[in-house]
Design an enzyme around this catalytic site. Sequence first.
Site, PDB file in Angstrom:
ATOM      1  CD  GLU A  27      -9.826  -0.799   8.114  1.00 18.79           C
ATOM      2  OE1 GLU A  27      -8.935  -1.388   8.756  1.00 18.79           O
ATOM      3  OE2 GLU A  27      -9.650  -0.346   6.974  1.00 18.79           O
ATOM      4  CD  GLU A  52      -2.931  -1.222   2.299  1.00 17.43           C
ATOM      5  OE1 GLU A  52      -2.657  -0.656   3.365  1.00 17.43           O
ATOM      6  OE2 GLU A  52      -4.018  -1.816   2.092  1.00 17.43           O
ATOM      7  CG  ASP A 107      -7.361  -5.435   5.042  1.00 14.67           C
ATOM      8  OD1 ASP A 107      -7.012  -5.550   6.222  1.00 14.67           O
ATOM      9  OD2 ASP A 107      -7.250  -4.374   4.394  1.00 14.67           O
TER      10      ASP A 107
HETATM   11  C1  BDP Z   1      -6.178  -1.942   6.024  1.00 18.19           C
HETATM   12  C2  BDP Z   1      -6.476  -0.547   6.469  1.00 18.19           C
HETATM   13  C3  BDP Z   1      -5.291   0.374   6.284  1.00 18.19           C
HETATM   14  C4  BDP Z   1      -4.063  -0.245   6.935  1.00 18.19           C
HETATM   15  C5  BDP Z   1      -3.846  -1.624   6.362  1.00 18.19           C
HETATM   16  C6  BDP Z   1      -2.699  -2.356   7.016  1.00 18.19           C
HETATM   17  O1  BDP Z   1      -7.566  -0.045   5.737  1.00 18.19           O
HETATM   18  O2  BDP Z   1      -5.609   1.615   6.846  1.00 18.19           O
HETATM   19  O3  BDP Z   1      -2.954   0.554   6.736  1.00 18.19           O
HETATM   20  O4  BDP Z   1      -4.987  -2.414   6.582  1.00 18.19           O
HETATM   21  O5  BDP Z   1      -2.972  -3.275   7.767  1.00 18.19           O
HETATM   22  O6  BDP Z   1      -7.195  -2.783   6.483  1.00 18.19           O
HETATM   23  O7  BDP Z   1      -1.543  -2.040   6.777  1.00 18.19           O
END
Ligand code: BDP
Length: 723
Positions: A417, A315, A389
């Site tokens: 979340e 990401e 996730d």
């Molecule tokens: C996702 C979240 C994000 C996190 C990412 C992570 O939306 O904000 O940075 O996981 O775990 O679920 O790195």
Amino acid sequence: MKRYRCFFVKFLLCLFFLIPYQIFAEDGYRLWLRYEPIENAELRNEYRSMLREINFPGESPTFQAAREELNRGIEGLFNSKISITDNDSIIKEGTLIVGTPSSSDLIAASTIHDEVSKAGKEGFIIETIETNEKQCICIASNTDTGVLYGVFHFLRMLQTRKHIKNISIVRKPRIRYRLLNHWDNLDRTVERGYAGSSLWDWHKLPDYIKPRYKDYARANASIGINGTVITNVNANADVLTPQYLEKVAALADVLRPYGIKVYLTARFSAPVEIGGLETADPLEPEVVSWWKNKVDEIYKYIPDFGGFLVKANSEGQPGPQDYERSHAAGANMLAYALAPHDGIVMWRAFVYSNEVPEDRAKQAYNEFKPLDGKFRDNVLVQVKNGPIDFQPREPFHPLFGAMPKTPLMMEFQITQEYLGFATHLVYLAPLYKEALYSDTYAKGKGSYVSEVVDGSLEDHRISGIAGVSNIGTNRNWCGHTFGQANWYAYGRLAWNHKLSSGEIAEEWLRMTFTNNIDFINPVKKMMMASREITVNYMTPIGLAHMMGRGHHYGPAPWVDEGRADWTSVYYHRADTGGIGFDRTVTGSNAVSQYHSPVAEKFADIETCPEKYLLWFHHLPWDYTTNSGRTLWNELVHRYYQGADSVKWMQKTWRSVKGMIDRERHNKVSEFLEIQKQEADWWRNACLLYFQTYSRRPIPEKYDKPSKSLLHYKNLEFKYVPGH
Ligand code: BDP
């Protein structure tokens, strides 16, 4: 005159009852450490007969913390003090003896001495012993932290009204590193945080130490959490500069007596960003020595610093692959710097890329499995519970059981979340247990994820577990009172994953609210059902990832623009032919990443558990499900059942009104109303959207959604928390 006197007395009585309510209104701040008076006289006497005096010599900061907690607990529970002495020459019947064999001569001399070794480094023994012909309870451990854990356990026994006559218990943690991960930024915003701002008041540190830091430490120690990563995985290199290290050191000083080590997230590009180097290539000698010097510097500030957590090449985060080096090369470089100090690296396996033409669910496995055996021995690879996730439901991550030579850490999300933020009541222990007790078959039947994680399956030297925190500056810490239960349950399972969700819920309810069984029974039932209810109104039958884009608030199964693996359509694949992601051999073949016979079980629609059906299969709308209903009708049924069950939760909660304080009861009621509305919203939006593909009616017996699909699609949300 008499009338006036009568009025005056009434007035005073009113004040007497009102003022305490005003001042001591239950705002949830005390969490499960409330130590409310024991109302049952018989039990109080039983306890008091074994608590005539406390013998607890020793001066360490951890012992001081333990004594302070004992005092606090006893004062609350008994409305009176019990003297704590360090004089062991005259022992009375019913003395509580606390310490280690080296701090307490009584323990050193007693038979318990030999048994303490069974408790390991952090465990403890609580046992009724005879010393000088006097019956006493003894809390003993090999270490001061173990003693503190024993004290908290003993207080929990009193809080939950357990009998303490003739006790004999040994407890020790199954997992070595039991951490919270805070996704907290230096500007005090919290990524995916829904309970206010970050606890860490960076601007005022190191000079001002908020009392909350200590209460945070107490709460964590009470459930055995022994480490905390205080910064976001999407890391900021500034925290590694002296200005911030000084602040981190001040926090570490507060947490240390409670057995909690501080860890930081390491931004991989830090050597460039704050070190002035031109590269962060992990194989460049100057980069290696930059990190080595940096780590040595950190240990000057924080002598017991825990280590680094790293999110790399995921990401948009920098990482070793920017220099065509592997994740192992990156992790090992940091591990080399930390090893002399006994620090660890927790390297996240949460990696996936839009540019890789492969099912996202398969990518972490593809990347990491070949690296098994290539990590230094102070590296743990941290794996999320499922392959995508933190969705309301996912099958277990196939990396568990696939990297026998590497200690794999479990990463759970405590912050909700994807589970309704901080306004939905969702008790997460059943989710954690479902993942931990999935059978990987890595070494045949019974090779549970929990055994991979606790290291017992492969006899690893180190083991770990992480929970992404739901804690913020809200007065009640977690936003939702029941969010506290998830923090609590995470800690209890990190200590002992064999505990059942039900017993943890009951402990928490007793300590957080009341020991009244008329309250506990229905509310526990509600907690236990809540996760399944949420799955039903959000993502039933194995669906996943259909939330609002970016902020992740509310349903948006229609999202189809932008980066493909961040859309909803990528995951549910609904079309006029059916719905679901084919992960069998005719599709992405993600099933092949599981050991036999799990792979075959998931691959076959006859044996695939229905809860994962659409995760692994794309099926026609008329496919017959276990209930005999068509897939479309089953989907409708689940969505309505989920949303209607929130009404049942509301009814349950109404039925216990008056059994607990008004303040917390009201707040939970109001949040349940939000949950009800949002559950209806999820149901309506998802069904109306899927109906455009299924082209089938919502059966007559259900109330039709009152709004149109367009209405839901047009909803827009700005300033959503946590984003
Ligand atoms: C996702 C979240 C994000 C996190 C990412 C992570 O939306 O904000 O940075 O996981 O775990 O679920 O790195």
